[in-house]
Write a protein that holds these residues in place. Structure first.
Motif, PDB file in Angstrom:
ATOM      1  N   ARG A   1       0.817  -0.998  -0.128  1.00  0.00           N
ATOM      2  CA  ARG A   1      -0.064   0.073  -0.120  1.00  0.00           C
ATOM      3  C   ARG A   1       1.009   1.205   0.045  1.00  0.00           C
ATOM      4  O   ARG A   1       0.855   2.267  -0.761  1.00  0.00           O
ATOM      5  CB  ARG A   1      -0.852  -0.023   1.146  1.00  0.00           C
ATOM      6  N   GLU A   2       1.968   1.279   0.889  1.00  0.00           N
ATOM      7  CA  GLU A   2       2.786   2.576   0.801  1.00  0.00           C
ATOM      8  C   GLU A   2       3.616   2.429  -0.523  1.00  0.00           C
ATOM      9  O   GLU A   2       3.607   3.631  -0.825  1.00  0.00           O
ATOM     10  CB  GLU A   2       3.709   2.526   1.891  1.00  0.00           C
ATOM     11  N   ALA A   3       3.957   1.383  -0.903  1.00  0.00           N
ATOM     12  CA  ALA A   3       4.628   1.405  -2.118  1.00  0.00           C
ATOM     13  C   ALA A   3       3.836   2.327  -3.403  1.00  0.00           C
ATOM     14  O   ALA A   3       4.257   2.787  -4.174  1.00  0.00           O
ATOM     15  CB  ALA A   3       5.388   0.049  -2.890  1.00  0.00           C
ATOM     16  N   VAL A   4       2.440   1.756  -3.360  1.00  0.00           N
ATOM     17  CA  VAL A   4       1.787   2.267  -4.494  1.00  0.00           C
ATOM     18  C   VAL A   4       1.417   3.793  -4.075  1.00  0.00           C
ATOM     19  O   VAL A   4       1.502   4.703  -5.039  1.00  0.00           O
ATOM     20  CB  VAL A   4       0.247   1.792  -4.292  1.00  0.00           C
ATOM     21  N   ILE A   5       1.508   4.249  -2.899  1.00  0.00           N
ATOM     22  CA  ILE A   5       1.349   5.704  -2.760  1.00  0.00           C
ATOM     23  C   ILE A   5       2.526   6.427  -2.960  1.00  0.00           C
ATOM     24  O   ILE A   5       2.476   7.505  -3.664  1.00  0.00           O
ATOM     25  CB  ILE A   5       1.014   5.730  -1.116  1.00  0.00           C
ATOM     26  N   LEU A   6       3.560   5.961  -2.557  1.00  0.00           N
ATOM     27  CA  LEU A   6       4.976   6.492  -3.072  1.00  0.00           C
ATOM     28  C   LEU A   6       4.947   6.853  -4.410  1.00  0.00           C
ATOM     29  O   LEU A   6       5.310   7.708  -5.095  1.00  0.00           O
ATOM     30  CB  LEU A   6       6.197   5.799  -2.515  1.00  0.00           C
ATOM     31  N   ILE A   7       4.925   5.460  -5.288  1.00  0.00           N
ATOM     32  CA  ILE A   7       5.086   5.515  -6.773  1.00  0.00           C
ATOM     33  C   ILE A   7       4.114   6.560  -7.396  1.00  0.00           C
ATOM     34  O   ILE A   7       4.502   7.277  -8.486  1.00  0.00           O
ATOM     35  CB  ILE A   7       4.557   3.930  -7.131  1.00  0.00           C
ATOM     36  N   PHE A   8       2.808   6.671  -6.739  1.00  0.00           N
ATOM     37  CA  PHE A   8       1.824   7.584  -7.209  1.00  0.00           C
ATOM     38  C   PHE A   8       2.384   9.115  -7.214  1.00  0.00           C
ATOM     39  O   PHE A   8       2.493   9.848  -8.248  1.00  0.00           O
ATOM     40  CB  PHE A   8       0.491   7.443  -6.643  1.00  0.00           C
ATOM     41  N   ILE A   9       2.909   9.262  -6.111  1.00  0.00           N
ATOM     42  CA  ILE A   9       3.388  10.736  -5.635  1.00  0.00           C
ATOM     43  C   ILE A   9       4.457  10.940  -6.638  1.00  0.00           C
ATOM     44  O   ILE A   9       4.695  12.201  -7.117  1.00  0.00           O
ATOM     45  CB  ILE A   9       3.648  10.800  -4.174  1.00  0.00           C
ATOM     46  N   LEU A  10       5.402  10.135  -6.955  1.00  0.00           N
ATOM     47  CA  LEU A  10       6.646  10.257  -7.556  1.00  0.00           C
ATOM     48  C   LEU A  10       6.203  10.373  -9.122  1.00  0.00           C
ATOM     49  O   LEU A  10       6.955  11.081  -9.942  1.00  0.00           O
ATOM     50  CB  LEU A  10       7.511   9.276  -7.377  1.00  0.00           C
ATOM     51  N   LEU A  11       5.186   9.630  -9.567  1.00  0.00           N
ATOM     52  CA  LEU A  11       4.704   9.764 -10.729  1.00  0.00           C
ATOM     53  C   LEU A  11       4.173  11.115 -11.219  1.00  0.00           C
ATOM     54  O   LEU A  11       4.102  12.077 -12.055  1.00  0.00           O
ATOM     55  CB  LEU A  11       3.703   8.725 -11.392  1.00  0.00           C
ATOM     56  N   VAL A  12       3.474  11.640 -10.075  1.00  0.00           N
ATOM     57  CA  VAL A  12       2.754  12.814 -10.212  1.00  0.00           C
ATOM     58  C   VAL A  12       3.893  14.090 -10.111  1.00  0.00           C
ATOM     59  O   VAL A  12       3.544  14.979 -10.857  1.00  0.00           O
ATOM     60  CB  VAL A  12       1.681  13.424  -8.960  1.00  0.00           C
ATOM     61  N   ALA A  13       4.798  13.824  -9.580  1.00  0.00           N
ATOM     62  CA  ALA A  13       5.844  14.708  -9.698  1.00  0.00           C
ATOM     63  C   ALA A  13       6.814  14.698 -10.928  1.00  0.00           C
ATOM     64  O   ALA A  13       6.882  15.784 -11.601  1.00  0.00           O
ATOM     65  CB  ALA A  13       7.175  14.618  -8.510  1.00  0.00           C
ATOM     66  N   ALA A  14       6.760  13.586 -11.324  1.00  0.00           N
ATOM     67  CA  ALA A  14       7.828  13.204 -12.705  1.00  0.00           C
ATOM     68  C   ALA A  14       7.052  13.839 -14.139  1.00  0.00           C
ATOM     69  O   ALA A  14       7.685  14.485 -14.637  1.00  0.00           O
ATOM     70  CB  ALA A  14       8.075  11.807 -12.841  1.00  0.00           C
ATOM     71  N   VAL A  15       5.847  13.598 -14.079  1.00  0.00           N
ATOM     72  CA  VAL A  15       5.042  13.981 -15.397  1.00  0.00           C
ATOM     73  C   VAL A  15       5.208  15.349 -15.735  1.00  0.00           C
ATOM     74  O   VAL A  15       5.621  15.926 -16.868  1.00  0.00           O
ATOM     75  CB  VAL A  15       3.673  13.470 -15.213  1.00  0.00           C
ATOM     76  N   PRO A  16       4.665  16.456 -14.922  1.00  0.00           N
ATOM     77  CA  PRO A  16       4.963  17.779 -15.127  1.00  0.00           C
ATOM     78  C   PRO A  16       6.277  18.172 -15.284  1.00  0.00           C
ATOM     79  O   PRO A  16       6.575  19.344 -15.993  1.00  0.00           O
ATOM     80  CB  PRO A  16       4.135  18.549 -14.126  1.00  0.00           C
ATOM     81  N   ARG A  17       7.328  17.748 -14.408  1.00  0.00           N
ATOM     82  CA  ARG A  17       8.788  18.181 -14.734  1.00  0.00           C
ATOM     83  C   ARG A  17       9.440  17.599 -16.044  1.00  0.00           C
ATOM     84  O   ARG A  17      10.447  18.135 -16.286  1.00  0.00           O
ATOM     85  CB  ARG A  17       9.473  17.743 -13.081  1.00  0.00           C
ATOM     86  N   LEU A  18       8.895  16.575 -16.221  1.00  0.00           N
ATOM     87  CA  LEU A  18       9.894  15.793 -17.436  1.00  0.00           C
ATOM     88  C   LEU A  18       9.014  15.891 -18.679  1.00  0.00           C
ATOM     89  O   LEU A  18       9.758  15.740 -19.680  1.00  0.00           O
ATOM     90  CB  LEU A  18      10.128  14.418 -17.086  1.00  0.00           C
ATOM     91  N   ALA A  19       7.670  16.316 -18.826  1.00  0.00           N
ATOM     92  CA  ALA A  19       7.023  16.080 -19.972  1.00  0.00           C
ATOM     93  C   ALA A  19       7.504  17.517 -20.879  1.00  0.00           C
ATOM     94  O   ALA A  19       7.757  18.584 -20.382  1.00  0.00           O
ATOM     95  CB  ALA A  19       5.528  16.189 -19.848  1.00  0.00           C
ATOM     96  N   ARG A  20       7.307  17.592 -22.056  1.00  0.00           N
ATOM     97  CA  ARG A  20       7.576  18.740 -23.048  1.00  0.00           C
ATOM     98  C   ARG A  20       8.959  19.483 -22.603  1.00  0.00           C
ATOM     99  O   ARG A  20       8.877  20.708 -22.387  1.00  0.00           O
ATOM    100  CB  ARG A  20       6.580  19.425 -23.062  1.00  0.00           C
ATOM    101  N   PRO A  21      10.009  18.964 -22.914  1.00  0.00           N
ATOM    102  CA  PRO A  21      11.099  19.723 -22.638  1.00  0.00           C
ATOM    103  C   PRO A  21      11.348  20.717 -23.505  1.00  0.00           C
ATOM    104  O   PRO A  21      12.208  21.659 -23.249  1.00  0.00           O
ATOM    105  CB  PRO A  21      12.303  18.609 -22.551  1.00  0.00           C
ATOM    106  N   ASP A  22      10.797  20.782 -24.811  1.00  0.00           N
ATOM    107  CA  ASP A  22      10.812  21.771 -25.477  1.00  0.00           C
ATOM    108  C   ASP A  22      10.024  22.994 -25.042  1.00  0.00           C
ATOM    109  O   ASP A  22      10.297  24.209 -25.376  1.00  0.00           O
ATOM    110  CB  ASP A  22      10.128  21.403 -26.890  1.00  0.00           C
ATOM    111  N   LEU A  23       9.168  22.763 -24.351  1.00  0.00           N
ATOM    112  CA  LEU A  23       8.155  24.065 -23.746  1.00  0.00           C
ATOM    113  C   LEU A  23       8.912  24.415 -22.401  1.00  0.00           C
ATOM    114  O   LEU A  23       8.341  24.206 -21.388  1.00  0.00           O
ATOM    115  CB  LEU A  23       6.849  23.587 -23.617  1.00  0.00           C
ATOM    116  N   THR A  24       9.996  24.900 -22.204  1.00  0.00           N
ATOM    117  CA  THR A  24      10.793  25.426 -21.395  1.00  0.00           C
ATOM    118  C   THR A  24      11.188  26.608 -21.804  1.00  0.00           C
ATOM    119  O   THR A  24      11.734  26.904 -22.816  1.00  0.00           O
ATOM    120  CB  THR A  24      11.694  24.586 -20.670  1.00  0.00           C
ATOM    121  N   GLU A  25      11.798  27.359 -20.779  1.00  0.00           N
ATOM    122  CA  GLU A  25      12.257  28.799 -20.996  1.00  0.00           C
ATOM    123  C   GLU A  25      13.887  28.586 -21.181  1.00  0.00           C
ATOM    124  O   GLU A  25      14.340  27.535 -20.556  1.00  0.00           O
ATOM    125  CB  GLU A  25      12.253  29.708 -19.402  1.00  0.00           C
TER     126      GLU A  25
END
Length: 640
Positions: A4-28
């Motif tokens: 259960r905790e592993a699922v929670i942690l993986i979910f949080i890390l995915l939520v963190a990763a997607v907006p930080r790593l998606a579309r590296p072309d759309l960055t300042e």
């Protein structure tokens, strides 16, 4: 860790990763990012960095950020590698924040803190671009982990981790200097738990990381008799701006500036930020209570460390000894989320089960809206990137740079000319940006608002967007059939970068050629001019000249004095000449000037044209056939 905790942690890390790593072309990607990337690329190729880019206060930054960014570039020498590296470190900071919350306050506090940092709008923005201070969160979290393990759990060896992370953070960006008083306070409060051997070891290793930069500063001080340092203002009064900026950062307020004044955001954003603010302030209050009432327990001691972590930067900058900006407070982002997460866990524990579910439901909806708020801003930026403070995205600049690189490789041209707003990559954005994006290509820099350059050898030209053109733009001098240009549009605007092959000797002919062309003492020749012509801001005047055959480290300025029939100077325009360090054999330069309008009517008119060294203002005389000085300027009659 159970499933259960592993699922929670993986979910949080995915939520963190997607907006930080998606579309590296759309960055300042602006000047600071470009200069840092250039240094990191140089280091990845074996050129050791002794210093970083210059800071806003005039003092050179330490090279730590250059060293760190060179690591991904060893694997993939591309701007996206450094961009994604920043995002990955941001995800690691989320994981470290979860670890801290889990260790001292449990899964729910950890999940709340981790998810708050994962969806924090400013945390996402700063984790999406190449910038020294954007590397701070993971090392600041490491600093806090080292502090809790060493001072709370008495695992004395971890003071080495604490001090090393502090040294790295301070060398990444000077804003982290606020953590030094915090560390000193921890050493004072927990002095009985310190193993002095590990303390000295950590201090020695920390000093070792700074040794190259200190060596550089010493030699520069020896060579220049001092070091540059200017804060840009005199010391100011005590101000609460630091606290205001800290809270602005941690709540996500002000992110709309990236999308422009017309962007109104999503419904409910203000309420969500008030909820965020309330949780953080309540978390600070709860940490104070824990620190006092449970000061002998691990939870109270860890809360004390988190509290000092959050407050130290704001307290340091209460006295305005330097201008402060929102990114100076990146170090508090994990701490604010940690304190808020701990309070949210305690709040839910104090209420009855039906209300407990409601508390968590409201918080999850608020977290989702924070993420949606960031997504809304980025959607607006993608649609119209120049409406706010974002600027032209990296992807559009990279497409133009790749187009120029490919044409340079196919055509076997000698170089790429960067023709745009500015010609000094250490001072102006356009040359700095494309120097980094065209790393490894032979480049020269041409200021489109001052000059046009036409080499004697085949070249490729990358032309800047027209947004930076002013009244002396030489864009029309590069006119060519439309088929000769390859446009690279900036999405959401009418602007284009443009790339073309530039054949040898492609310059337009001068309206009036000077024969023979006068020779100056720096071996340049004035070859012709275009007549004075009216402009809404004055009178435009073009001077054609040949550079010397060899580069010249001297900076030259060209002067133009309009003289009337009475011998009086009625107008004047001076300007920087095409940089001597960039001269090549056979270069033709057209320098453009804007002279103020004059109501003088006494003819005949003449123009005195010459050069002088800058900043000494020493004249470069005109030479005769025997190379003897004959005059200070070339006299050009204008009424013949």
């Amino acid at each position: 860790m159970d499933r259960r905790e592993a699922v929670i942690l993986i979910f949080i890390l995915l939520v963190a990763a997607v907006p930080r790593l998606a579309r590296p072309d759309l960055t300042e990607f602006k000047a600071d990012e470009a200069r840092l990337l250039t240094l990191a690329l140089d280091m990845s190729e074996g050129q050791f960095a002794w210093r970083g880019i210059s800071s806003s206060v005039g003092f050179p930054n330490a090279p730590m950020s250059v060293w760190l960014y060179s690591l991904p570039l060893l694997v993939w020498p591309h701007p996206y590698a450094a961009t994604l590296f920043t995002g990955l470190l941001g995800v690691a900071a989320v994981g470290g924040t979860y670890w801290l919350g889990r260790r001292y306050w449990g899964i729910r506090a950890a999940a709340a803190a981790g998810l708050m940092l994962a969806v924090s709008p400013w945390a996402i923005v700063f984790a999406r671009k190449i910038w020294a201070q954007n590397l701070l969160p993971v090392f600041v979290v490491g600093w806090a982990i080292g502090a809790t393990l060493a001072f709370v759990e008495r695992r004395r060896a971890f003071i080495v981790l604490h001090l090393l992370c502090l040294a790295v953070a301070v060398q990444i960006h000077p804003a982290a200097i606020a953590l030094i008083p915090a560390t000193l306070l921890f050493l004072l409060v927990f002095y009985r738990r310190i193993d002095w051997r590990y303390l000295f070891l950590g201090a020695a290793l920390s000093a070792l990381t700074a040794a190259p930069f200190l060596w550089y500063l010493y030699h520069r001080w020896q060579a220049e008799g001092g070091l540059p340092l200017s804060s840009g203002q005199s010391s100011g009064p005590v101000s609460l701006d630091s606290l205001r900026l800290s809270l602005t950062l941690v709540t996500g307020e002000g992110i709309h500036a990236l999308a422009g004044a017309e962007y109104s955001g999503l419904p409910g954003e203000r309420v969500v930020r008030l909820i965020w603010l309330g949780l953080i302030l309540a978390g600070v209050g709860w940490a104070v209570w824990l620190s006092v009432r449970h000061r002998d327990e691990p939870t109270g001691q860890a809360a004390f460390i988190g509290l000092i972590w959050f407050l130290a930067p704001a307290l340091l900058f209460l006295w305005l000894w330097t201008p402060i900006y929102i990114h100076y407070f990146i170090v508090v982002l994990p701490a604010s989320c940690l304190l808020a997460g701990v309070f949210l866990d305690r709040l839910s524990a104090f209420v009855r089960p039906p209300l407990r579910s409601m508390v968590w439901a409201v918080w999850i909806v608020a977290a989702g809206l924070q993420l949606a708020a960031w997504a809304g801003v980025m959607t607006a930026v993608a649609r119209s990137p120049l409406d706010g403070g974002f600027g032209i995205p990296l992807g559009d600049k990279l497409a133009a740079a790749d187009g120029a690189r490919h044409l340079w490789e196919r055509s076997e041209a000698s170089e790429v000319l960067l023709v745009g707003n500015g010609s000094n990559p250490e001072q102006q954005d356009f040359p700095a940006e494309f120097r980094a994006l065209l790393h490894g290509v032979s480049l020269r820099y041409v200021d489109i608002n001052r000059e046009a350059l036409f080499p004697a050898a085949k070249a490729v030209m990358l032309m800047d967007v027209a947004a930076g053109d002013d009244s002396t733009s030489t864009r029309e001098l590069y006119a060519a059939p439309a088929a000769a240009w390859q446009p690279y549009p900036v999405a959401g605007t009418v602007l284009n970068y443009a790339v073309r092959a530039l054949p040898p000797g492609a310059q337009p002919p001068a309206a009036i050629a000077l024969r023979p062309p006068p020779l100056l003492a720096n071996f340049t020749r004035i070859t012709g001019y275009n007549e004075l012509r009216p402009h809404v801001d004055g009178m435009l005047w073009d001077v054609y000249w040949l550079t010397a055959d060899n580069p010249d480290p001297t900076d030259y300025h060209i002067f133009n004095h309009l003289i009337n029939g009475d011998g009086l100077r009625v107008a004047q325009a001076d300007g920087t000449a095409f940089a001597g360090r960039q001269w090549r054999p056979g270069d033709v330069v057209i320098s453009r000037f804007l002279l103020p309008s004059s109501d003088a009517t006494r003819e005949p008119f003449s123009m005195l044209v010459g050069m002088y060294r800058f900043p000494s203002l020493e004249n470069v005389p005109v030479l005769d056939e025997a190379a003897n000085p004959t005059a200070d300027a070339v006299v050009i009659p204008l009424n013949d």
